[in-house]
Write a protein that holds these residues in place. Structure first.
Motif, PDB file in Angstrom:
ATOM      1  N   ASN A   1       0.838  -1.205   0.000  1.00 28.31           N
ATOM      2  CA  ASN A   1       0.000   0.000   0.000  1.00 28.31           C
ATOM      3  C   ASN A   1       0.870   1.251   0.000  1.00 28.31           C
ATOM      4  O   ASN A   1       0.610   2.222  -0.746  1.00 28.31           O
ATOM      5  CB  ASN A   1      -0.922   0.018   1.228  1.00 28.31           C
ATOM      6  N   CYS A   2       1.918   1.235   0.838  1.00 24.83           N
ATOM      7  CA  CYS A   2       2.830   2.379   0.906  1.00 24.83           C
ATOM      8  C   CYS A   2       3.558   2.569  -0.425  1.00 24.83           C
ATOM      9  O   CYS A   2       3.693   3.695  -0.920  1.00 24.83           O
ATOM     10  CB  CYS A   2       3.851   2.177   2.025  1.00 24.83           C
ATOM     11  N   LEU A   3       4.011   1.475  -1.012  1.00 25.82           N
ATOM     12  CA  LEU A   3       4.749   1.559  -2.278  1.00 25.82           C
ATOM     13  C   LEU A   3       3.854   1.973  -3.438  1.00 25.82           C
ATOM     14  O   LEU A   3       4.278   2.730  -4.316  1.00 25.82           O
ATOM     15  CB  LEU A   3       5.421   0.216  -2.578  1.00 25.82           C
ATOM     16  N   ASP A   4       2.620   1.499  -3.450  1.00 24.75           N
ATOM     17  CA  ASP A   4       1.686   1.914  -4.509  1.00 24.75           C
ATOM     18  C   ASP A   4       1.442   3.420  -4.445  1.00 24.75           C
ATOM     19  O   ASP A   4       1.414   4.105  -5.481  1.00 24.75           O
ATOM     20  CB  ASP A   4       0.366   1.155  -4.378  1.00 24.75           C
ATOM     21  N   SER A   5       1.262   3.943  -3.240  1.00 29.83           N
ATOM     22  CA  SER A   5       1.079   5.390  -3.078  1.00 29.83           C
ATOM     23  C   SER A   5       2.330   6.148  -3.498  1.00 29.83           C
ATOM     24  O   SER A   5       2.249   7.223  -4.115  1.00 29.83           O
ATOM     25  CB  SER A   5       0.745   5.720  -1.619  1.00 29.83           C
ATOM     26  N   PHE A   6       3.483   5.581  -3.181  1.00 30.46           N
ATOM     27  CA  PHE A   6       4.757   6.194  -3.552  1.00 30.46           C
ATOM     28  C   PHE A   6       4.887   6.272  -5.076  1.00 30.46           C
ATOM     29  O   PHE A   6       5.255   7.317  -5.629  1.00 30.46           O
ATOM     30  CB  PHE A   6       5.901   5.375  -2.954  1.00 30.46           C
ATOM     31  N   GLU A   7       4.559   5.195  -5.767  1.00 26.22           N
ATOM     32  CA  GLU A   7       4.648   5.176  -7.225  1.00 26.22           C
ATOM     33  C   GLU A   7       3.667   6.167  -7.846  1.00 26.22           C
ATOM     34  O   GLU A   7       3.998   6.867  -8.816  1.00 26.22           O
ATOM     35  CB  GLU A   7       4.385   3.770  -7.746  1.00 26.22           C
TER      36      GLU A   7
ATOM     37  N   HIS B   1       4.313   9.786 -10.404  1.00 28.76           N
ATOM     38  CA  HIS B   1       3.737   9.994 -11.734  1.00 28.76           C
ATOM     39  C   HIS B   1       2.486  10.867 -11.743  1.00 28.76           C
ATOM     40  O   HIS B   1       1.892  11.064 -12.806  1.00 28.76           O
ATOM     41  CB  HIS B   1       3.421   8.642 -12.380  1.00 28.76           C
ATOM     42  N   ASP B   2       2.078  11.378 -10.594  1.00 31.39           N
ATOM     43  CA  ASP B   2       0.849  12.162 -10.505  1.00 31.39           C
ATOM     44  C   ASP B   2       1.069  13.564 -11.053  1.00 31.39           C
ATOM     45  O   ASP B   2       1.724  14.397 -10.426  1.00 31.39           O
ATOM     46  CB  ASP B   2       0.378  12.231  -9.043  1.00 31.39           C
ATOM     47  N   GLU B   3       0.538  13.830 -12.233  1.00 30.32           N
ATOM     48  CA  GLU B   3       0.746  15.135 -12.874  1.00 30.32           C
ATOM     49  C   GLU B   3      -0.076  16.239 -12.228  1.00 30.32           C
ATOM     50  O   GLU B   3       0.141  17.421 -12.527  1.00 30.32           O
ATOM     51  CB  GLU B   3       0.412  15.029 -14.362  1.00 30.32           C
TER      52      GLU B   3
END
Length: 392
Positions: free
Chosen positions: A186-192, A196-198
């Motif tokens: 969950n932490c890593l998904d949010s990090f990724e 990439h969040d424009e």
């Protein structure tokens, strides 16, 4: 910003247990970006200076006769410094001796570990040309980083499935305990997503500063998190186009301010004060970029001065100048490598090296009669600044 506002940024502590008995608390960070938002008005003056210093460094390729040469050596210096923070005793000279197939002065495992860092950096930069900075790429880079005797049993290229911790002998006595395995993805998904969040409109330097702390806090691997977290800074700057080549490395600054570096990481987790960390980070960018720019200028001056000395010595030959050019790429080498790389006979190599020794440009560093190794010492002195092993 009020105390209450800052605490809203702090992650949650999760109670865990060892074998169902001894309990401890792990830390699960809040997703990025920080909320409440950063107080950018406090950071803009320093951000402007950091951006200017970074632009000056990025433009150094315009005045460098061979930018790849500078990059080649600077990656190796960063590998040494970042690995020293983790406890290796290898120097830059040790790494260059190892690469020249000569015996380094440091333990072989230390030097191999540093060499793997170089391989991981080069691999990551090549992959970024065709692949986005992602969890998949991070795992691939980690696999290269731990491709050595010490890292072979630390699940290279795989996110951890057990609890790790920093300091202490067990999680319940540790200085810091990262998220438990069940919270890791969950932490890593949010990090990724943050990478990439424009819709997150933050300057790239600020983004890199935030991502570094978040990665160190998540600590997703059993080993190599610190080194990979420092690599990520450079990868983000290159992936976002702020740097054309990976010329900025903060490990010298982090090494020189090691306790402050660790204190800032922990302070973010305990207080939610990201601004103090970013101030520390941007100061490091300014110092490091300025030092790298000066080092590049010193290198250019040294190479030009020494070439002129060779040409005016009365002993200048094409072979001598060819060897001098090769030493700019490989400042620690032996006669066999010079013979093969420059395409000249061994007697000619030896005569040319004698000329360069007489001019004080190269020095033989083994003191042996056979298997001699030569070093371009003044060039190494420029590169070696700050890369002496830490005292523990």
């Amino acid at each position: 910003m009020t105390e209450f506002d800052l605490t809203a940024r702090i992650g949650t502590k999760k109670e865990c247990s060892i074998g169902g008995r001894t309990s401890y608390f792990s830390y699960v960070p809040k997703p990025l970006p920080p909320n409440p938002p950063l107080r950018m008005e406090e950071l803009y003056p320093l951000l402007d200076r950091a951006s200017t210093a970074l632009g000056r460094l990025d433009g150094i390729s315009i005045i460098l006769p061979d930018p790849s040469l500078f990059l080649y050596m600077y990656i190796r210096k960063e590998a040494v410094l970042s690995s020293q923070i983790e406890g290796t005793q290898s120097s830059l000279s040790d790494l260059l001796l190892f690469e020249a197939e000569a015996a380094p002065g440091a333990p072989l495992d230390d030097v191999t570990e540093v060499s793997c860092y170089v391989a991981a950096m080069n691999y990551g930069m090549e992959r970024l040309k065709e692949f986005p900075l992602s969890l998949r790429l991070i795992r691939e880079i980690h696999s290269k980083l731990l491709n050595n005797a010490r890292g072979g049993n630390k699940s290279p290229g795989e996110f951890r499935v057990s609890q790790n911790w920093i300091g202490g002998t067990r999680p319940d006595t540790a200085k810091f305990v990262p998220p438990p395995p069940e919270e890791l993805m969950n932490c890593l998904d949010s990090f990724e997503k943050f990478l990439h969040d424009e819709t997150v409109r933050l300057p790239v330097l600020i983004k890199a500063a935030l991502a570094h702390v978040q990665f160190e806090t998540i600590h997703p691997f059993l080993d190599g998190n610190g080194r990979l977290g420092r690599l990520l800074i450079t990868f983000i700057l290159c992936a976002e186009g702020v740097l054309q080549a990976p010329l900025l490395y903060l490990s010298l600054y982090f090494k020189a301010n090691r306790q402050a570096y660790y204190d800032h990481l922990q302070n973010v987790r305990e207080t939610g004060n990201w601004e103090d960390w970013i101030t520390f980070f941007l100061t490091g960018v300014i110092d490091t970029a300025n030092q790298a720019t000066q080092a590049a200028k010193h290198m250019i001056l040294l190479f030009d001065t020494d070439r002129t000395r060779i040409e005016e010595s009365g002993k200048s030959t094409a072979a001598t100048l060819s060897i001098h050019a090769y030493l700019q790429k490989q400042p620690v080498t032996n006669t066999t490598r010079l013979k093969n790389a420059c395409g000249i006979s061994l007697p000619t190599v030896l005569r040319s090296l004698t000329t360069l020794e007489e001019l004080g440009i190269v020095h033989e560093i083994t003191g042996k009669e056979r298997n001699k190794v030569f070093a371009y010492r003044q060039y190494l002195n420029i590169l070696n600044h700050g890369s002496e092993p830490l005292e523990y």
